[in-house]
Design a protein around this motif. Sequence first.
Motif, PDB file in Angstrom:
ATOM      1  N   THR A   1      -2.774   5.937  -4.460  1.00  0.00           N
ATOM      2  CA  THR A   1      -3.895   5.409  -3.685  1.00  0.00           C
ATOM      3  C   THR A   1      -3.868   5.932  -2.260  1.00  0.00           C
ATOM      4  O   THR A   1      -4.908   6.297  -1.700  1.00  0.00           O
TER       5      THR A   1
ATOM      6  N   ARG B   1      -7.765  -8.004  -9.044  1.00  0.00           N
ATOM      7  CA  ARG B   1      -7.582  -7.178 -10.246  1.00  0.00           C
ATOM      8  C   ARG B   1      -6.298  -7.540 -10.985  1.00  0.00           C
ATOM      9  O   ARG B   1      -6.276  -7.640 -12.213  1.00  0.00           O
TER      10      ARG B   1
ATOM     11  N   ALA C   1      -8.431  -0.896  -3.253  1.00  0.00           N
ATOM     12  CA  ALA C   1      -7.102  -1.305  -3.708  1.00  0.00           C
ATOM     13  C   ALA C   1      -6.539  -2.432  -2.845  1.00  0.00           C
ATOM     14  O   ALA C   1      -5.936  -3.382  -3.358  1.00  0.00           O
TER      15      ALA C   1
ATOM     16  N   MET D   1     -12.785  -4.801  -8.170  1.00  0.00           N
ATOM     17  CA  MET D   1     -12.381  -3.579  -7.490  1.00  0.00           C
ATOM     18  C   MET D   1     -13.475  -2.522  -7.568  1.00  0.00           C
ATOM     19  O   MET D   1     -13.698  -1.775  -6.609  1.00  0.00           O
TER      20      MET D   1
ATOM     21  N   LEU E   1       0.830  -1.206   0.000  1.00  0.00           N
ATOM     22  CA  LEU E   1       0.000   0.000   0.000  1.00  0.00           C
ATOM     23  C   LEU E   1       0.863   1.254   0.000  1.00  0.00           C
ATOM     24  O   LEU E   1       0.574   2.216  -0.723  1.00  0.00           O
TER      25      LEU E   1
ATOM     26  N   ASN F   1       2.080   2.274  -3.272  1.00  0.00           N
ATOM     27  CA  ASN F   1       1.050   2.830  -4.150  1.00  0.00           C
ATOM     28  C   ASN F   1       0.698   4.228  -3.637  1.00  0.00           C
ATOM     29  O   ASN F   1      -0.333   4.444  -2.999  1.00  0.00           O
TER      30      ASN F   1
ATOM     31  N   GLY G   1      -7.314  -5.660  -4.862  1.00  0.00           N
ATOM     32  CA  GLY G   1      -6.169  -5.521  -5.757  1.00  0.00           C
ATOM     33  C   GLY G   1      -5.630  -6.844  -6.266  1.00  0.00           C
ATOM     34  O   GLY G   1      -5.232  -6.965  -7.437  1.00  0.00           O
TER      35      GLY G   1
END
Length: 285
Positions: free
Chosen positions: A19, A99, A92, A193, A13, A16, A96
């Motif tokens: 996000t 995805r 996310a 997502m 995380l 990212n 995630g």
Amino acid sequence: MLADALWSEAYRLLRNRTTVFLGVFLAPLMFAVGGVAFLMMNKAQGDALAARAGIPSGLGVQPVDLAGVFGFAADHGANGVLLVFMLIAAAAVYAGDYRWETWRLISARNARWNLILGKIGVMKLAALAAMAAFLVASLVFFLAQSLIAGRPLTFTASGLDAGSAALTALLSYVRIVQYGLVALLAAVVTRSMMAALFIPIALGFVQSLLGGPGMAFLGWEPSMWLPQLLLPGLAYDTLKAAVEGGMDAPSAAAVFRALTSLALWCLIPTAAAVAWFNRQDLSKE
């Protein structure tokens, strides 16, 4: 191990950054910037009206008590804008791996329930970060009141109810986590997502209708079991009113129902997501 799952999810995380910014820090930033802009416009309009009325500038100015920052941030920590933007991070984290089809790469390295609980733990940390950011934004807003309006700053012990602020902050934290757990269940069931992002929003919109005009239409009282169980937002407001006390404080029975509601809205999505996830075939995910 659970610690390994938590560490790996936190690392992913934090990498990212977009996000993290959108989901955790954008809502507090919007509040700070929007609050300062509002104060500047309000000051300009107030000065214009005072000039027309011949009122001296700065007359009757009250000091800004910085002790109120903590109560304000705790009371508004789970505001609707922050809840919605937190779903960006929740989607996310929770969806995630569906995805990007990475579940099959990591599911063999740890127990499935550890993987889910690791994701929940990361979102709990993200909720704490969002509340801390909102506290900073609230401080900016209070300082702006002093700078823009020319009001003196004070910090009075009587303006700080530490116990009430702490309990309200805890309730706001639980509310943020609970809202994200709906996204967790949506992500696991749909493997999408977008579903993890929009299903909690749609559910929240329906609940707001039931808790608003629908309450009178259906003949519900806020303290009844059914609305408390169906509307976690109502349960959250009920518990906040109990912490604040006063003439409008809810009864002990209403508080018990609200506590039961929030607990169930946290436990049921978590248990359902773990159970569903344990039965999934992740060979193609």
